[in-house]
Motif scaffolding. Structure first.
Motif, PDB file in Angstrom:
ATOM      1  N   PHE A  47       0.868  -1.182   0.000  1.00 32.38           N
ATOM      2  CA  PHE A  47       0.000   0.000   0.000  1.00 32.38           C
ATOM      3  C   PHE A  47       0.903   1.231   0.000  1.00 32.38           C
ATOM      4  O   PHE A  47       1.113   1.867   1.026  1.00 32.38           O
ATOM      5  CB  PHE A  47      -0.948  -0.029   1.207  1.00 32.38           C
ATOM      6  N   ARG A  60      -6.392   6.798   3.852  1.00 39.79           N
ATOM      7  CA  ARG A  60      -6.622   5.736   2.873  1.00 39.79           C
ATOM      8  C   ARG A  60      -5.318   5.511   2.125  1.00 39.79           C
ATOM      9  O   ARG A  60      -4.611   6.467   1.797  1.00 39.79           O
ATOM     10  CB  ARG A  60      -7.704   6.125   1.876  1.00 39.79           C
ATOM     11  N   GLN A  62      -3.489   2.888  -1.107  1.00 40.61           N
ATOM     12  CA  GLN A  62      -3.812   1.966  -2.185  1.00 40.61           C
ATOM     13  C   GLN A  62      -2.524   1.427  -2.794  1.00 40.61           C
ATOM     14  O   GLN A  62      -1.438   1.975  -2.580  1.00 40.61           O
ATOM     15  CB  GLN A  62      -4.671   2.620  -3.266  1.00 40.61           C
ATOM     16  N   GLY A  66      -3.690   0.748  -8.044  1.00 40.51           N
ATOM     17  CA  GLY A  66      -5.034   1.142  -7.625  1.00 40.51           C
ATOM     18  C   GLY A  66      -6.017  -0.006  -7.480  1.00 40.51           C
ATOM     19  O   GLY A  66      -7.200   0.218  -7.219  1.00 40.51           O
ATOM     20  N   SER A  69      -7.078  -1.482  -1.810  1.00 38.03           N
ATOM     21  CA  SER A  69      -7.046  -0.320  -0.922  1.00 38.03           C
ATOM     22  C   SER A  69      -7.115  -0.753   0.537  1.00 38.03           C
ATOM     23  O   SER A  69      -7.623  -1.825   0.857  1.00 38.03           O
ATOM     24  CB  SER A  69      -8.208   0.631  -1.234  1.00 38.03           C
TER      25      SER A  69
END
Length: 157
Positions: A47, A60, A62, A66, A69
């Motif tokens: 991430f 958040r 990701q 993408g 997440s």
């Protein structure tokens, strides 16, 4: 029966988590939300991208492509709402494949389309501390250990 199989899968993943996904070792760091005391282990080599802020406090993240997440989120707890009551207010889908609710946390998981979603929220007197993970269903077996480590590390330190 399915819940028992999923629980055994989680136990096996913890026992055999090799800290590797693919060819490269996974790099971990502890992400903290100072305002609420939330802490969680995050695989930063996976991430690697910031993806905005959730409601309340947190971040958040990701994957670079993408496709997956991770949200770490914390918010003030409304009164003495139990984990079961909190989850019910979120109106979860009836198709949840894994659900565990205790007086201190809940963990739920299922699939939606070609994706797996996993949510865990731990409850303290003042806050709800959550992780939400979404990733392609094709990655499920390879990611069992990652999801387990993230989940079990929530507010550990």
């Amino acid at each position: 029966m399915h819940v028992m199989i999923k629980a055994l899968t989680i136990v096996a993943a913890v026992a055999s988590c090799s800290a590797r996904v693919g060819a490269e070792p996974v790099r971990w760091t502890v992400y903290r939300i100072p305002e609420t005391g939330t802490s969680v282990d995050i695989p930063t080599s996976i991430f690697s991208e910031m993806a905005g802020r959730p409601d309340g406090y947190g971040q958040r993240f990701q994957t670079a492509d993408g496709r997956a997440s991770l949200t770490v989120q914390s918010a003030a707890r409304d009164g003495r709402e139990t984990p079961a009551e909190f989850l019910a207010k979120k109106n979860p889908p009836s198709s949840i494949q894994y659900k565990r609710i205790t007086p201190r946390f809940f963990a739920v998981s299922s699939t939606k389309g070609d994706y797996v979603w996993y949510n865990r929220c731990n409850f303290t007197a003042a806050h709800v501390h959550c992780v939400l993970i979404n990733y392609p269903q094709a990655w499920e077996r390879a990611w069992d250990g990652l999801v387990t480590r993230i989940s079990l590390s929530l507010n550990r330190g």
